[in-house]
Design a protein around this motif. Structure first.
Motif, PDB file in Angstrom:
ATOM      1  N   ASN A 251       0.816  -1.216   0.000  1.00 32.71           N
ATOM      2  CA  ASN A 251       0.000   0.000   0.000  1.00 32.71           C
ATOM      3  C   ASN A 251       0.851   1.267   0.000  1.00 32.71           C
ATOM      4  O   ASN A 251       0.436   2.303  -0.524  1.00 32.71           O
ATOM      5  N   GLN A 252       2.034   1.195   0.585  1.00 38.46           N
ATOM      6  CA  GLN A 252       2.949   2.336   0.586  1.00 38.46           C
ATOM      7  C   GLN A 252       3.659   2.514  -0.753  1.00 38.46           C
ATOM      8  O   GLN A 252       4.367   3.504  -0.948  1.00 38.46           O
ATOM      9  N   GLY A 253       3.459   1.551  -1.675  1.00 33.34           N
ATOM     10  CA  GLY A 253       4.085   1.659  -2.989  1.00 33.34           C
ATOM     11  C   GLY A 253       5.560   1.334  -2.993  1.00 33.34           C
ATOM     12  O   GLY A 253       6.279   1.699  -3.927  1.00 33.34           O
ATOM     13  N   ARG A 254       6.028   0.622  -1.997  1.00 34.79           N
ATOM     14  CA  ARG A 254       7.475   0.347  -1.901  1.00 34.79           C
ATOM     15  C   ARG A 254       7.933  -0.730  -2.871  1.00 34.79           C
ATOM     16  O   ARG A 254       9.129  -0.926  -3.059  1.00 34.79           O
ATOM     17  N   ALA A 255       6.980  -1.447  -3.481  1.00 34.97           N
ATOM     18  CA  ALA A 255       7.359  -2.451  -4.470  1.00 34.97           C
ATOM     19  C   ALA A 255       7.257  -1.922  -5.891  1.00 34.97           C
ATOM     20  O   ALA A 255       7.506  -2.665  -6.844  1.00 34.97           O
ATOM     21  N   GLU A 256       6.899  -0.654  -6.047  1.00 36.79           N
ATOM     22  CA  GLU A 256       6.774  -0.099  -7.382  1.00 36.79           C
ATOM     23  C   GLU A 256       8.141   0.173  -7.985  1.00 36.79           C
ATOM     24  O   GLU A 256       9.143   0.316  -7.278  1.00 36.79           O
ATOM     25  N   ASN A 257       8.164   0.313  -9.283  1.00 34.22           N
ATOM     26  CA  ASN A 257       9.429   0.454 -10.012  1.00 34.22           C
ATOM     27  C   ASN A 257      10.012   1.849  -9.864  1.00 34.22           C
ATOM     28  O   ASN A 257      11.204   2.027  -9.774  1.00 34.22           O
ATOM     29  N   ASP A 258       9.143   2.877  -9.867  1.00 40.36           N
ATOM     30  CA  ASP A 258       9.630   4.255  -9.836  1.00 40.36           C
ATOM     31  C   ASP A 258      10.025   4.647  -8.423  1.00 40.36           C
ATOM     32  O   ASP A 258       9.391   4.249  -7.448  1.00 40.36           O
ATOM     33  N   ARG A 259      11.059   5.480  -8.337  1.00 36.74           N
ATOM     34  CA  ARG A 259      11.498   6.006  -7.064  1.00 36.74           C
ATOM     35  C   ARG A 259      11.521   7.530  -7.134  1.00 36.74           C
ATOM     36  O   ARG A 259      11.916   8.102  -8.145  1.00 36.74           O
ATOM     37  N   ILE A 260      11.104   8.168  -6.065  1.00 33.22           N
ATOM     38  CA  ILE A 260      11.129   9.623  -6.004  1.00 33.22           C
ATOM     39  C   ILE A 260      12.557  10.081  -5.754  1.00 33.22           C
ATOM     40  O   ILE A 260      13.265   9.532  -4.923  1.00 33.22           O
ATOM     41  N   THR A 261      12.979  11.107  -6.477  1.00 31.29           N
ATOM     42  CA  THR A 261      14.324  11.624  -6.297  1.00 31.29           C
ATOM     43  C   THR A 261      14.459  12.218  -4.898  1.00 31.29           C
ATOM     44  O   THR A 261      13.624  13.017  -4.482  1.00 31.29           O
ATOM     45  N   PRO A 262      15.491  11.875  -4.156  1.00 34.05           N
ATOM     46  CA  PRO A 262      15.634  12.401  -2.797  1.00 34.05           C
ATOM     47  C   PRO A 262      16.025  13.863  -2.825  1.00 34.05           C
ATOM     48  O   PRO A 262      16.472  14.399  -3.837  1.00 34.05           O
ATOM     49  N   SER A 263      15.878  14.504  -1.684  1.00 38.53           N
ATOM     50  CA  SER A 263      16.271  15.902  -1.560  1.00 38.53           C
ATOM     51  C   SER A 263      17.792  16.003  -1.627  1.00 38.53           C
ATOM     52  O   SER A 263      18.511  15.039  -1.327  1.00 38.53           O
ATOM     53  N   PRO A 264      18.328  17.179  -2.009  1.00 41.57           N
ATOM     54  CA  PRO A 264      19.784  17.348  -2.026  1.00 41.57           C
ATOM     55  C   PRO A 264      20.425  17.060  -0.672  1.00 41.57           C
ATOM     56  O   PRO A 264      21.520  16.510  -0.601  1.00 41.57           O
ATOM     57  N   ARG A 265      19.732  17.451   0.401  1.00 40.92           N
ATOM     58  CA  ARG A 265      20.305  17.221   1.731  1.00 40.92           C
ATOM     59  C   ARG A 265      20.448  15.740   2.021  1.00 40.92           C
ATOM     60  O   ARG A 265      21.466  15.294   2.567  1.00 40.92           O
ATOM     61  N   ARG A 266      19.425  14.949   1.649  1.00 41.88           N
ATOM     62  CA  ARG A 266      19.499  13.513   1.926  1.00 41.88           C
ATOM     63  C   ARG A 266      20.561  12.845   1.055  1.00 41.88           C
ATOM     64  O   ARG A 266      21.322  11.994   1.537  1.00 41.88           O
ATOM     65  N   LEU A 267      20.639  13.231  -0.219  1.00 47.30           N
ATOM     66  CA  LEU A 267      21.661  12.645  -1.077  1.00 47.30           C
ATOM     67  C   LEU A 267      23.050  13.025  -0.587  1.00 47.30           C
ATOM     68  O   LEU A 267      23.979  12.208  -0.627  1.00 47.30           O
ATOM     69  N   THR A 268      23.209  14.254  -0.097  1.00 46.59           N
ATOM     70  CA  THR A 268      24.499  14.664   0.461  1.00 46.59           C
ATOM     71  C   THR A 268      24.870  13.808   1.663  1.00 46.59           C
ATOM     72  O   THR A 268      26.022  13.380   1.807  1.00 46.59           O
ATOM     73  N   SER A 269      23.894  13.541   2.518  1.00 50.87           N
ATOM     74  CA  SER A 269      24.184  12.705   3.692  1.00 50.87           C
ATOM     75  C   SER A 269      24.583  11.299   3.283  1.00 50.87           C
ATOM     76  O   SER A 269      25.438  10.681   3.917  1.00 50.87           O
ATOM     77  N   TRP A 270      23.986  10.776   2.197  1.00 49.21           N
ATOM     78  CA  TRP A 270      24.374   9.441   1.721  1.00 49.21           C
ATOM     79  C   TRP A 270      25.802   9.450   1.199  1.00 49.21           C
ATOM     80  O   TRP A 270      26.574   8.522   1.467  1.00 49.21           O
ATOM     81  N   ILE A 271      26.155  10.489   0.442  1.00 46.92           N
ATOM     82  CA  ILE A 271      27.510  10.551  -0.112  1.00 46.92           C
ATOM     83  C   ILE A 271      28.543  10.725   0.993  1.00 46.92           C
ATOM     84  O   ILE A 271      29.651  10.166   0.934  1.00 46.92           O
ATOM     85  N   MET A 272      28.193  11.489   2.033  1.00 44.35           N
ATOM     86  CA  MET A 272      29.135  11.766   3.106  1.00 44.35           C
ATOM     87  C   MET A 272      29.223  10.626   4.113  1.00 44.35           C
ATOM     88  O   MET A 272      30.078  10.666   5.005  1.00 44.35           O
ATOM     89  N   SER A 273      28.372   9.628   4.012  1.00 44.33           N
ATOM     90  CA  SER A 273      28.392   8.505   4.948  1.00 44.33           C
ATOM     91  C   SER A 273      29.272   7.383   4.401  1.00 44.33           C
ATOM     92  O   SER A 273      29.457   7.250   3.194  1.00 44.33           O
ATOM     93  N   ARG A 274      29.793   6.601   5.308  1.00 42.22           N
ATOM     94  CA  ARG A 274      30.531   5.416   4.887  1.00 42.22           C
ATOM     95  C   ARG A 274      29.577   4.429   4.220  1.00 42.22           C
ATOM     96  O   ARG A 274      28.500   4.161   4.746  1.00 42.22           O
TER      97      ARG A 274
END
Length: 230
Positions: free
Chosen positions: A91-114
């Motif tokens: 119901n949350q749509g987590r099995a769907e193919n499309d993904r919403i682009t994350p915010s710049p802040r979240r993507l930055t945190s992913w890049i800065m994390s190990r």
């Protein structure tokens, strides 16, 4: 809201007219398009994640497949969760193919994390986003290189890393590079030798705090003894 702002209505007045919180109005005012307000929902990892590809494929092959059938199929594959959890997941749509682009802040945190500190799903998504943009590919690679220099204390490789950043044309990092140039020797020393002035700064801060709180309550000699004993 933008119509009101174009008419010269202030942000506070917009909030009153529209019945919205002031911070909400400010956030909407900064966005030029509605899509900029979209934020990907954050979901915790669960036992259904292991079967996401299977669920996505089955839903694509057979539209309207009953959830109970999917439950029995992944149960045979080793799924140990409940039917209600699978219902919520779909119901949350987590099995769907499309993904919403994350915010710049979240993507930055992913890049800065190990990478090892990120769950497997979180690790794959930023990789997909980074690969789609050459500048982001260079940025992620250089951030990882700088992190290894920092962790392994390879100060001698700092100049090479800075040169790669400039060759990649990442102008957004130019202020950071200028700061490294201004304190070049100190930066190289900090990334090379195992010594730090952190303990000294900590003692100085503690002494200043003691002096501020006790200067009127104790004599200078007693304060001096306390500092020397500390």
């Amino acid at each position: 809201m933008h119509d009101l702002l174009d008419q010269g209505v202030g942000v506070l007045d917009c909030a009153r007219r529209l019945g919205l919180a002031l911070n909400t109005v400010r956030r909407y005012a900064r966005a030029s398009e509605p899509d900029q307000l979209r934020r990907p929902p954050y979901y915790r990892a669960c036992s259904v994640d292991l079967y996401r590809d299977h669920l996505r494929q089955r839903c694509a092959d057979q539209l309207g497949v009953p959830v109970l059938h999917l439950f029995h199929q992944i149960k045979a594959l080793g799924y140990t969760g409940s039917l209600n959890l699978l219902h919520k997941y779909l119901n949350q749509g987590r099995a769907e193919n499309d993904r919403i682009t994350p915010s710049p802040r979240r993507l930055t945190s992913w890049i800065m994390s190990r990478p090892t500190d990120l769950p497997s799903g979180r690790r794959a998504h930023p990789n997909e986003l980074v690969v789609s943009c050459p500048e982001m590919t260079d940025l992620a690679r250089l951030v990882g290189e700088f992190a290894s220099i920092l962790g392994e204390r390879r100060g001698s490789d700092l100049d090479g890393c800075m040169r790669q950043v400039r060759e990649a044309g990442l102008t957004e990092l130019e202020p950071f590079l200028r700061g490294l140039d201004q304190d070049h020797d100190a930066a190289v020393a900090g990334l090379t030798v195992p010594y730090s002035n952190g303990p000294i700064e900590g003692v100085n801060t503690k002494n200043q705090a003691d002096q501020t709180t006790n200067v009127r309550a104790v004599s200078f000699e007693l304060l001096r003894h306390r500092i020397l004993l500390t």
